[in-house]
Design a protein around this motif. Structure first.
Motif, mmCIF file in Angstrom:
data_model
loop_
_atom_site.group_PDB
_atom_site.id
_atom_site.type_symbol
_atom_site.label_atom_id
_atom_site.label_comp_id
_atom_site.label_asym_id
_atom_site.label_seq_id
_atom_site.Cartn_x
_atom_site.Cartn_y
_atom_site.Cartn_z
ATOM 1 N N ILE A 65 33.642 -0.937 14.791
ATOM 2 C CA ILE A 65 33.132 -0.825 16.163
ATOM 3 C C ILE A 65 32.395 -2.102 16.564
ATOM 4 N N LEU A 66 31.606 -2.657 15.646
ATOM 5 C CA LEU A 66 30.883 -3.896 15.951
ATOM 6 C C LEU A 66 31.843 -5.027 16.296
ATOM 7 N N GLY A 67 32.985 -5.058 15.639
ATOM 8 C CA GLY A 67 33.992 -6.063 15.986
ATOM 9 C C GLY A 67 34.476 -5.925 17.409
ATOM 10 N N ARG A 68 34.609 -4.675 17.875
ATOM 11 C CA ARG A 68 35.045 -4.446 19.248
ATOM 12 C C ARG A 68 33.927 -4.792 20.240
ATOM 13 N N ILE A 69 32.681 -4.638 19.805
ATOM 14 C CA ILE A 69 31.554 -5.045 20.646
ATOM 15 C C ILE A 69 31.546 -6.562 20.814
ATOM 16 N N VAL A 70 31.831 -7.281 19.738
ATOM 17 C CA VAL A 70 31.943 -8.746 19.827
ATOM 18 C C VAL A 70 32.992 -9.121 20.872
ATOM 19 N N GLU A 71 34.130 -8.433 20.847
ATOM 20 C CA GLU A 71 35.200 -8.722 21.795
ATOM 21 C C GLU A 71 34.788 -8.400 23.226
ATOM 22 N N GLU A 72 34.158 -7.257 23.420
ATOM 23 C CA GLU A 72 33.784 -6.825 24.766
ATOM 24 C C GLU A 72 32.734 -7.753 25.372
ATOM 25 N N ILE A 73 31.734 -8.118 24.603
ATOM 26 C CA ILE A 73 30.639 -8.941 25.127
ATOM 27 C C ILE A 73 31.074 -10.389 25.322
ATOM 28 N N SER A 74 31.825 -10.934 24.373
ATOM 29 C CA SER A 74 32.215 -12.349 24.444
ATOM 30 C C SER A 74 33.411 -12.589 25.349
ATOM 31 N N GLY A 75 34.229 -11.538 25.564
ATOM 32 C CA GLY A 75 35.453 -11.719 26.323
ATOM 33 C C GLY A 75 36.535 -12.439 25.541
ATOM 34 N N MET A 76 36.370 -12.520 24.216
ATOM 35 C CA MET A 76 37.318 -13.211 23.345
ATOM 36 C C MET A 76 37.787 -12.261 22.250
ATOM 37 N N PRO A 77 39.003 -12.459 21.724
ATOM 38 C CA PRO A 77 39.397 -11.700 20.537
ATOM 39 C C PRO A 77 38.403 -11.959 19.404
ATOM 40 N N TYR A 78 38.167 -10.945 18.585
ATOM 41 C CA TYR A 78 37.179 -11.050 17.501
ATOM 42 C C TYR A 78 37.413 -12.282 16.643
ATOM 43 N N GLU A 79 38.649 -12.473 16.177
ATOM 44 C CA GLU A 79 38.947 -13.590 15.289
ATOM 45 C C GLU A 79 38.659 -14.922 15.970
ATOM 46 N N GLU A 80 39.022 -15.033 17.231
ATOM 47 C CA GLU A 80 38.804 -16.283 17.969
ATOM 48 C C GLU A 80 37.317 -16.578 18.121
ATOM 49 N N TYR A 81 36.531 -15.540 18.415
ATOM 50 C CA TYR A 81 35.086 -15.747 18.566
ATOM 51 C C TYR A 81 34.466 -16.208 17.245
ATOM 52 N N ILE A 82 34.830 -15.565 16.153
ATOM 53 C CA ILE A 82 34.279 -15.931 14.842
ATOM 54 C C ILE A 82 34.637 -17.372 14.494
ATOM 55 N N LYS A 83 35.877 -17.756 14.735
ATOM 56 C CA LYS A 83 36.296 -19.124 14.425
ATOM 57 C C LYS A 83 35.535 -20.141 15.280
ATOM 58 N N GLU A 84 35.392 -19.842 16.567
ATOM 59 C CA GLU A 84 34.781 -20.793 17.497
ATOM 60 C C GLU A 84 33.271 -20.894 17.325
ATOM 61 N N GLU A 85 32.611 -19.763 17.088
ATOM 62 C CA GLU A 85 31.148 -19.739 17.104
ATOM 63 C C GLU A 85 30.494 -19.750 15.722
ATOM 64 N N ILE A 86 31.250 -19.442 14.679
ATOM 65 C CA ILE A 86 30.664 -19.392 13.334
ATOM 66 C C ILE A 86 31.388 -20.310 12.359
ATOM 67 N N LEU A 87 32.692 -20.145 12.224
ATOM 68 C CA LEU A 87 33.425 -20.912 11.220
ATOM 69 C C LEU A 87 33.470 -22.404 11.561
ATOM 70 N N SER A 88 33.863 -22.734 12.785
ATOM 71 C CA SER A 88 33.997 -24.137 13.167
ATOM 72 C C SER A 88 32.674 -24.890 13.138
ATOM 73 N N PRO A 89 31.574 -24.363 13.690
ATOM 74 C CA PRO A 89 30.307 -25.096 13.620
ATOM 75 C C PRO A 89 29.832 -25.387 12.203
ATOM 76 N N LEU A 90 30.230 -24.537 11.243
ATOM 77 C CA LEU A 90 29.789 -24.724 9.861
ATOM 78 C C LEU A 90 30.833 -25.413 8.988
ATOM 79 N N GLY A 91 32.002 -25.732 9.550
ATOM 80 C CA GLY A 91 33.038 -26.414 8.773
ATOM 81 C C GLY A 91 33.781 -25.516 7.812
ATOM 82 N N MET A 92 33.885 -24.221 8.112
ATOM 83 C CA MET A 92 34.545 -23.263 7.213
ATOM 84 C C MET A 92 36.044 -23.200 7.529
ATOM 85 N N ILE A 93 36.775 -24.255 7.178
ATOM 86 C CA ILE A 93 38.178 -24.355 7.589
ATOM 87 C C ILE A 93 39.108 -23.487 6.749
ATOM 88 N N HIS A 94 38.660 -23.037 5.586
ATOM 89 C CA HIS A 94 39.545 -22.267 4.706
ATOM 90 C C HIS A 94 39.468 -20.768 4.992
#
Length: 695
Positions: free
Chosen positions: A222-251
């Motif tokens: 459910i929290l994943g769907r909340i991320v999508e609803e609030i951000s307006g982005m698919p869950y995976e895309e939001y995580i990549k853009e806001e968490i993985l990419s800023p920290l260099g987590m390319i793998h």
């Protein structure tokens, strides 16, 4: 009745792990170069693995948000792959920690409150309702985001015939006596997140929201769907853009590589009480299933990436420390008020202010353990593992789940370190090659990863001194030389259009930043269109006057017939001359600097066959190669080059293969040469390189 008992066992013992069979006489050893400072760590790990029948493990230890040691031990379950810090592994419930941080980031950005209601009128997910539009248990209307974070929503995983709804397809595939959610909802196909949520809204809660702890994979769905609803982005895309990419987590990615073993990646299995299943040989386990598990069990990662996650998180790279402290929030439930340990937001925690996450509620085969060092803390035999005020973090991933306490192991590992190294930050060692204390080279970086890779280096104050973009086999790749510079601040922008770059330059000028490097390329992920990548440096911090002029995407004809001669008449010389060809039209991005000497020469359309001869001829006139760029025009490989007067010792190597490049980056540093420029190009469908070395 037998099936019911089996299901109960399944609830307690199913988690994402790597199954193993251990050979008693197998000699488990270290897989990477060891360190004298961590020899006791290696001894403890090897002893633990052998005594507890693990075939292997991989781990990383950080101190003060710096990764100081990584190591791999033994092999994976099949014995075919060595366990290493670069091995791609399922991280199971560490996925929940990533999701919790995403929620905290949205909260920090004032896009939502943790006390917001989730369902019903005015709820975040008010549009998700059962098929008959009736929520059966009205207590559901009281569930808040905070309840979901701390597993006190009232949904659990022990209700007979349903158990964990996120594993419903797995239960059915194994023949267990459970409710068939898809059948009851009349769905002929793959269950989606919303299908499961709608189904669960027709069921009663196990307890009143906020009153009891019930571990729930479904709650984090459910929290994943909340991320999508609030951000307006698919869950995976939001995580990549806001968490993985800023920290260099390319793998880090959702699910395993779909074709099984790729390099150091691993084929994971799901372990059941009655046996293990390989997700690639059993038709049940598809990418769709891992996408269903996305925000609760779906992520795969490496020790390096998880270390970047915890270190970047705790130093405040994602959210400030006041928000980060919410991870340790104690549930308001009276039942947990006096407990020594509790579940906060996506992590377990206790009164010592340490926090940790394991692979599942009952599984310890994966551990992320962060220790707050504000007072000296002791473990067995009076050993201290907090000798100063720098926090400590440990990442351990075992090759299997043998039900052992690896949190206690992590404390023993830290306690065994008598002397901590002063430097040797390792957190980018999987992203590039260190040529000396001040220089890293990252090569063959796909364009969709270049931003994240650069972010990882920028965090450590390694800034791009050289960038090159080139196309090999239809893919745009980057090679970057990063140099340590703790005195200045840099900003880097990748793959910008001319229009967006114009706006970006204007904004940076207002902030005191000017362009120090620019390179243009054909972005293959954008249909070969021209894109520009730029490095900005803060000139407010420099005492030198900026006597440079930079422009991008000028027509080649205008540059060669007007611009070049115009600036030459004012004693300017080109130091960057990046050429790009798109739809038969040639453009150039350039940078000029004021020079006292007029002993410089610019070249265009230089064939590969002439390159070495031109380099020798200019050397005879005391001109060294200052800039080189490759491009293709009408199918022919060509170079753009600039030679300027220079008395430094330098060397050029041409037509290096990728393997030779890596070897030379290590060998040349022993001769006191460092790479100043690395130019990539395609030859015979293979990447090749020109390297300019400076003594």
């Amino acid at each position: 009745m037998k099936n019911e008992v089996m299901v109960l066992k399944l609830v307690a013992f199913v988690f994402l792990v790597l199954s193993t069979t251990y050979a008693e006489n197998e000699d488990i050893g270290v897989n990477e170069k060891s360190s004298a400072d961590f020899s006791a760590v290696d001894s403890l790990m090897l002893d633990f693995l052998k005594k507890n029948h693990y075939s292997g493990a991989t781990m990383g230890i950080s101190k003060g948000n710096r990764l100081l040691y990584t190591q791999g031990y033994g092999k994976t379950t099949s014995g075919e792959i060595k366990m290493q810090p670069t091995t791609l592994l399922p991280i199971s419930s560490l996925s929940k920690t990533i999701t919790a941080v995403a929620i905290l980031k949205l909260h920090s950005d004032n896009q939502m409150n943790l006390t917001d209601r989730v369902f019903g009128p005015s709820g975040i997910l008010e549009n998700i309702v059962p098929l008959d539009s009736v929520i059966r248990d009205k207590q559901v209307l009281g569930i808040t985001v905070q309840h979901l974070l701390e597993h006190t929503s009232g949904w659990g995983q022990m209700t007979p015939y349903l158990y964990d709804p996120m594993l419903n397809p797995v239960y059915l595939a194994r023949g267990h006596n459970v409710t068939n959610i898809a059948l009851e909802m009349g769905i002929n196909g793959i269950l989606t997140h919303n299908d499961i949520i709608k189904f669960m809204l027709t069921k009663n809660l196990q307890s009143t929201p906020g009153m009891r702890f019930h571990y729930s994979n479904f709650g984090y769905c459910i929290l994943g769907r909340i991320v999508e609803e609030i951000s307006g982005m698919p869950y995976e895309e939001y995580i990549k853009e806001e968490i993985l990419s800023p920290l260099g987590m390319i793998h880090t990615r959702l699910g395993p590589h779909q074709d099984g073993y790729i390099g150091d990646s691993l084929q994971p299995t799901l372990n059941f009480d009655e046996g293990a299943l390989d997700i690639f040989t059993d038709a049940t386990y598809t990418q769709d299933l891992f996408e269903l598990w996305d925000s609760t069990l779906g992520w795969f990662s490496t020790v390096y990436d998880i270390s970047r996650f915890v270190n970047g998180l705790t130093e405040g790279s994602l959210v400030d420390h006041s928000v980060l402290s919410l991870l340790r929030t104690r549930p308001i439930s009276l039942i947990s008020a006096k407990k020594e340990r509790w579940y906060g937001y996506g992590v377990f925690t206790d009164r010592s202010q340490a926090w940790w996450q394991v692979s599942d509620q009952n599984g310890d085969e994966i551990l992320l353990h962060h220790i707050r060092c504000r007072n000296k803390i002791t473990v067995k035999d009076g050993q201290t593992f907090c000798k100063d005020n720098e926090d400590l973090s440990v990442v351990i991933i075992m090759s299997s789940n043998n039900r052992k306490d690896i949190k206690q192991l992590s404390e023993s590992l830290i306690a065994s370190v008598e002397t901590w190294p002063a430097s040797d930050e390792l957190s980018v060692n999987d992203l590039g090659i260190k040529t000396n204390d001040d220089v890293f080279v990252a090569s063959m970086i796909p364009e969709n990863d270049i931003k994240a890779v650069t972010n990882a280096f920028l965090r450590l104050k390694y800034n791009p001194s050289w960038m090159d973009a080139y196309v090999v086999n239809g893919k745009t790749l980057f090679t970057v030389v990063f140099k340590l510079d703790k005195k200045h601040n840099y900003r880097v922008a990748y793959l910008k259009t001319k229009q967006s770059l114009n706006l970006l330059v204007e904004k940076n000028l207002k902030d005191g930043y000017t362009i120090s490097f620019v390179v243009s390329c054909n972005s293959q992920q954008d249909s070969g269109r021209t894109r520009h990548s730029v490095v900005f440096r803060n000139r407010k911090e420099s005492k030198k006057e900026d006597n440079s002029l930079t422009w991008w995407n000028q027509s080649w004809k205008k540059y060669i017939t007007g611009t070049l001669n115009y600036y030459k008449s004012y004693n300017y010389a080109p130091v960057i001359q990046s050429v790009i060809v798109h739809k038969g039209m040639k453009h150039v991005s350039y940078r000029f600097e004021k020079k006292k000497s007029k002993n410089w020469k610019s070249y265009v359309d230089l064939p590969r066959e002439s390159l070495e001869q031109v380099i020798k001829e200019n050397a005879q006139h005391n001109r060294r190669l200052r800039y080189l760029d490759s491009y293709f025009e009408n199918g022919e490989l060509l170079f753009s080059g600039v030679f300027t007067s220079d008395s430094n010792t330098w060397m050029v190597q041409v037509d290096l293969t990728e393997t030779e490049l890596r070897e030379n980056l290590t060998q040349m540093s022993k001769r006191n040469y460092e790479p100043e420029m690395i130019i990539g190009y395609e030859a015979n469908e293979q990447p090749m390189f020109v390297v300019v070395w400076k003594n």
